[in-house]
Design an enzyme around this catalytic site. Structure first.
Site, PDB file in Angstrom:
ATOM      1  N   TRP A  34      21.794  26.650  85.560  1.00  0.00           N
ATOM      2  CA  TRP A  34      21.415  27.974  85.022  1.00  0.00           C
ATOM      3  C   TRP A  34      19.888  28.075  84.967  1.00  0.00           C
ATOM      4  O   TRP A  34      19.211  27.118  84.595  1.00  0.00           O
ATOM      5  CB  TRP A  34      21.964  28.155  83.607  1.00  0.00           C
ATOM      6  CG  TRP A  34      23.282  28.861  83.520  1.00  0.00           C
ATOM      7  CD1 TRP A  34      23.483  30.147  83.127  1.00  0.00           C
ATOM      8  CD2 TRP A  34      24.591  28.341  83.804  1.00  0.00           C
ATOM      9  NE1 TRP A  34      24.821  30.457  83.154  1.00  0.00           N
ATOM     10  CE2 TRP A  34      25.528  29.371  83.568  1.00  0.00           C
ATOM     11  CE3 TRP A  34      25.071  27.101  84.255  1.00  0.00           C
ATOM     12  CZ2 TRP A  34      26.900  29.206  83.756  1.00  0.00           C
ATOM     13  CZ3 TRP A  34      26.429  26.938  84.440  1.00  0.00           C
ATOM     14  CH2 TRP A  34      27.326  27.976  84.197  1.00  0.00           C
ATOM     15  N   TYR A  82      35.006  27.193  86.273  1.00  0.00           N
ATOM     16  CA  TYR A  82      34.185  28.231  85.654  1.00  0.00           C
ATOM     17  C   TYR A  82      34.542  29.588  86.230  1.00  0.00           C
ATOM     18  O   TYR A  82      34.749  29.726  87.443  1.00  0.00           O
ATOM     19  CB  TYR A  82      32.691  27.937  85.914  1.00  0.00           C
ATOM     20  CG  TYR A  82      31.763  28.992  85.353  1.00  0.00           C
ATOM     21  CD1 TYR A  82      31.331  28.912  84.031  1.00  0.00           C
ATOM     22  CD2 TYR A  82      31.341  30.074  86.126  1.00  0.00           C
ATOM     23  CE1 TYR A  82      30.495  29.890  83.496  1.00  0.00           C
ATOM     24  CE2 TYR A  82      30.511  31.051  85.602  1.00  0.00           C
ATOM     25  CZ  TYR A  82      30.096  30.952  84.293  1.00  0.00           C
ATOM     26  OH  TYR A  82      29.269  31.920  83.779  1.00  0.00           O
ATOM     27  N   GLY A 168      20.357  36.573  78.769  1.00  0.00           N
ATOM     28  CA  GLY A 168      20.547  35.256  78.173  1.00  0.00           C
ATOM     29  C   GLY A 168      21.280  35.343  76.840  1.00  0.00           C
ATOM     30  O   GLY A 168      21.948  34.414  76.428  1.00  0.00           O
ATOM     31  N   ASP A 170      24.080  36.741  75.770  1.00  0.00           N
ATOM     32  CA  ASP A 170      25.217  37.340  76.462  1.00  0.00           C
ATOM     33  C   ASP A 170      26.020  38.409  75.712  1.00  0.00           C
ATOM     34  O   ASP A 170      26.294  39.463  76.246  1.00  0.00           O
ATOM     35  CB  ASP A 170      26.210  36.241  76.865  1.00  0.00           C
ATOM     36  CG  ASP A 170      25.600  35.240  77.829  1.00  0.00           C
ATOM     37  OD1 ASP A 170      24.433  35.409  78.222  1.00  0.00           O
ATOM     38  OD2 ASP A 170      26.313  34.288  78.198  1.00  0.00           O
ATOM     39  N   ARG A 202      33.787  32.812  71.473  1.00  0.00           N
ATOM     40  CA  ARG A 202      33.360  33.348  72.770  1.00  0.00           C
ATOM     41  C   ARG A 202      33.537  34.872  72.826  1.00  0.00           C
ATOM     42  O   ARG A 202      34.215  35.447  71.978  1.00  0.00           O
ATOM     43  CB  ARG A 202      34.193  32.698  73.899  1.00  0.00           C
ATOM     44  CG  ARG A 202      34.024  31.192  74.032  1.00  0.00           C
ATOM     45  CD  ARG A 202      32.718  30.814  74.681  1.00  0.00           C
ATOM     46  NE  ARG A 202      32.538  31.425  75.978  1.00  0.00           N
ATOM     47  CZ  ARG A 202      31.396  31.391  76.672  1.00  0.00           C
ATOM     48  NH1 ARG A 202      30.343  30.781  76.192  1.00  0.00           N
ATOM     49  NH2 ARG A 202      31.311  31.980  77.853  1.00  0.00           N
ATOM     50  N   TYR A 358      28.814  32.921  69.048  1.00  0.00           N
ATOM     51  CA  TYR A 358      27.924  32.923  70.210  1.00  0.00           C
ATOM     52  C   TYR A 358      26.596  33.637  69.893  1.00  0.00           C
ATOM     53  O   TYR A 358      25.851  33.165  69.044  1.00  0.00           O
ATOM     54  CB  TYR A 358      28.716  33.567  71.352  1.00  0.00           C
ATOM     55  CG  TYR A 358      28.332  33.213  72.777  1.00  0.00           C
ATOM     56  CD1 TYR A 358      27.880  31.950  73.126  1.00  0.00           C
ATOM     57  CD2 TYR A 358      28.462  34.164  73.793  1.00  0.00           C
ATOM     58  CE1 TYR A 358      27.576  31.665  74.454  1.00  0.00           C
ATOM     59  CE2 TYR A 358      28.171  33.872  75.120  1.00  0.00           C
ATOM     60  CZ  TYR A 358      27.725  32.626  75.444  1.00  0.00           C
ATOM     61  OH  TYR A 358      27.424  32.344  76.755  1.00  0.00           O
ATOM     62  N   TRP A 359      26.275  34.764  70.495  1.00  0.00           N
ATOM     63  CA  TRP A 359      24.986  35.421  70.226  1.00  0.00           C
ATOM     64  C   TRP A 359      25.085  36.512  69.175  1.00  0.00           C
ATOM     65  O   TRP A 359      24.201  37.348  69.051  1.00  0.00           O
ATOM     66  CB  TRP A 359      24.404  35.998  71.521  1.00  0.00           C
ATOM     67  CG  TRP A 359      23.861  34.930  72.420  1.00  0.00           C
ATOM     68  CD1 TRP A 359      24.501  34.343  73.469  1.00  0.00           C
ATOM     69  CD2 TRP A 359      22.572  34.291  72.346  1.00  0.00           C
ATOM     70  NE1 TRP A 359      23.693  33.381  74.046  1.00  0.00           N
ATOM     71  CE2 TRP A 359      22.509  33.331  73.377  1.00  0.00           C
ATOM     72  CE3 TRP A 359      21.465  34.442  71.498  1.00  0.00           C
ATOM     73  CZ2 TRP A 359      21.387  32.525  73.611  1.00  0.00           C
ATOM     74  CZ3 TRP A 359      20.340  33.634  71.715  1.00  0.00           C
ATOM     75  CH2 TRP A 359      20.319  32.696  72.756  1.00  0.00           C
ATOM     76  N   GLU A 402      25.806  23.853  71.047  1.00  0.00           N
ATOM     77  CA  GLU A 402      25.189  24.992  71.725  1.00  0.00           C
ATOM     78  C   GLU A 402      24.570  25.951  70.700  1.00  0.00           C
ATOM     79  O   GLU A 402      23.493  26.490  70.922  1.00  0.00           O
ATOM     80  CB  GLU A 402      26.274  25.704  72.554  1.00  0.00           C
ATOM     81  CG  GLU A 402      25.771  26.778  73.478  1.00  0.00           C
ATOM     82  CD  GLU A 402      26.917  27.435  74.271  1.00  0.00           C
ATOM     83  OE1 GLU A 402      28.089  27.084  74.045  1.00  0.00           O
ATOM     84  OE2 GLU A 402      26.617  28.295  75.117  1.00  0.00           O
TER      85      GLU A 402
HETATM   86  C1  DGY Z   1      28.649  32.293  80.393  1.00  0.00           C
HETATM   87  O1  DGY Z   1      29.461  32.066  81.282  1.00  0.00           O
HETATM   88  O2  DGY Z   1      28.961  32.561  79.235  1.00  0.00           O
HETATM   89  C2  DGY Z   1      27.235  32.204  80.732  1.00  0.00           C
HETATM   90  O3  DGY Z   1      26.443  32.137  79.616  1.00  0.00           O
HETATM   91  C3  DGY Z   1      26.796  33.329  81.612  1.00  0.00           C
HETATM   92  O4  DGY Z   1      25.485  33.082  81.934  1.00  0.00           O
END
Ligand code: DGY
Length: 436
Positions: A34, A82, A168, A170, A202, A358-359, A402
């Site tokens: 990344w 992925y 970034g 997300d 997520r 997450y964010w 993370e």
């Molecule tokens: C994800 O797959 O969540 C990544 O952060 C995308 O960049």
């Protein structure tokens, strides 16, 4: 204690380093390279393995397209753990994409310029690193030219992102305002991230529908920038992304100054730098909130929510001293209570705040690393130390996660670390913070 964390961090980075000369962000969840991860990782590597640090950057820049674009993911292997993989992204649709590397057709924050300068500052053998930089710097310069020439339709010195993954950050609640303007089709696909990490940490399925739909529009137009600017429902001037560009501009100006003989490039960067900083302060500052905010270029309006991206301009010397004072005050009032670790990724006083997702609230080590440096530069030594110590405490307590819950009291849930484990940039940047 300090040596122990550094040694553990080194083990994480070494385990994530791949034969192809790059580091995966986290085993299972993120199996490729990344863009902004690579930059932060190279800072950590520079402290103990200069060859790997150089390789990390070289490998990323090798995947650059002929128009200067650097993609957000480089798919070095055919790993199908992925989603969405290279077969969804189809970078080959763009006529100038790399023929050698499969990648996405979107980018990520332009950190590479300031990372090169950091690497130079860290290593002992300055001559060797400067030689390396000489061989790479034009690629980063070309990337900046790409942004200014293709991503700034109103010629303001502020570049747009066309996808939340480019930011970034997300699934930041900031994007909810954009999702409200869209109604994408329901996609059928198999999520892979939620086989590695609990789904509650997520983005949702419906959020992914939006993410995929924006990519589909870009693909239908072969990733043509002009078409994307015309058609993408997501078109945002992001304070974090633009602050990284400005920080990297400054680094390139200084590095070219050391290398010598690049007056035209320095002049180009200076001209754009001045314009970028002026527009940033004019357009992205929100007086009522006392913070920088995102601007929705598609719908021509500011997005009135505060996230940790709002404070990133401190790292790039964008605000005046007076404005920095207001910004830090806003941060401490909303994010800085004694019951919290600094710094949540989204405003804890906002209804959209979610401490584990997450964010949408958790603390991220890369944001703290930038915040620490920005606060120090502006003379906020005490708050800077708190950001640093909070980062170390969270990692010491739970490991190299993370992201982390910012609340000190999490009730029955004693864990604070979430998302991917043995996460590379958490390891890399803790090394840098501890060596500071
Ligand atoms: C994800 O797959 O969540 C990544 O952060 C995308 O960049």
């Amino acid at each position: 204690m300090k040596e122990n964390i550094i040694n553990r961090a080194i083990s994480v980075l070494d385990a994530n380093f791949q034969e192809g000369g790059f580091t995966i962000p986290s085993k299972g969840l993120y199996p490729f390279q990344w863009k902004w991860d690579s930059g932060f990782i190279a800072v950590g590597l520079a402290h103990y393995n200069t060859d790997h640090a150089k390789k990390e950057i070289e490998t990323l820049l090798n995947a650059q397209w002929d128009n200067g674009f650097i993609p957000h993911i480089v798919f070095h292997t055919d790993d199908d753990s992925y989603f969405p993989g290279h077969d969804f992204h189809r970078s080959d649709l763009h006529p100038l994409s790399s023929k050698q590397y499969k990648s996405t057709g979107m980018t990520q924050p332009p950190v590479t310029g300031f990372i090169l300068q950091d690497m130079l500052n860290i290593v002992d053998d300055k001559e060797d690193m400067l030689n390396f930089i000489k061989g790479q710097i034009d690629k980063v310069y070309d990337n900046h030219v790409y942004f200014y020439e293709n991503r700034d339709p109103q010629n303001e010195g502020l570049v747009y992102i066309y996808h939340n993954w480019e930011s970034g950050t997300d699934n930041s609640p900031v994007w909810d305002d954009i999702w409200d303007t869209m109604n994408p089709p329901e996609y059928t696909f198999e999520r892979k991230d939620t086989t590695h990490v609990d789904a509650s940490e997520r983005p949702s399925k419906r959020e992914y529908d939006h993410y995929l739909y924006i990519i589909d529009i870009a693909k239908q137009n072969n990733y043509d920038d002009t078409k994307i600017a015309e058609l993408s429902p997501f078109l945002v001037q992001d304070p974090l992304f633009n602050a990284m560009l400005i920080k990297s501009n400054q680094a390139l100006i200084e590095l070219y100054g050391m290398i010598g003989g690049n007056d035209d490039k320095i002049a180009y960067l200076r001209k754009n730098q001045e314009k970028s900083i002026a527009s940033f302060n004019k357009k992205l500052w929100n007086t009522e909130l006392g913070a920088y905010v995102h601007y929705d270029l598609r719908n021509e309006k500011p997005i009135r929510h505060i996230s940790s991206s709002s404070f990133s301009p401190l790292f790039a010397a964008i605000p005046s001293k007076e404005r920095a004072e207001v910004l830090v005050h806003t941060m401490m009032e909303r994010f800085g209570g004694d019951d919290k670790y600094l710094c949540a990724s989204f405003d804890p006083t906002d209804d959209r705040f979610d401490p584990r997702k997450y964010w949408r609230g958790p603390v991220w080590i890369n944001m703290n690393w930038m915040l620490y440096r920005g606060l120090k530069d502006y003379g906020y030594q005490e708050i800077a130390e708190r950001v640093k110590n909070d980062s170390i405490e969270l990692i010491e307590r739970d490991g190299f996660f993370e992201y982390f819950d910012c609340r000190k009291d999490t009730g029955k849930e004693t864990r604070k670390g979430y998302g991917g484990d043995n996460f590379s940039w958490s390891a890399a940047l803790i090394i840098d913070l501890l060596k500071d």
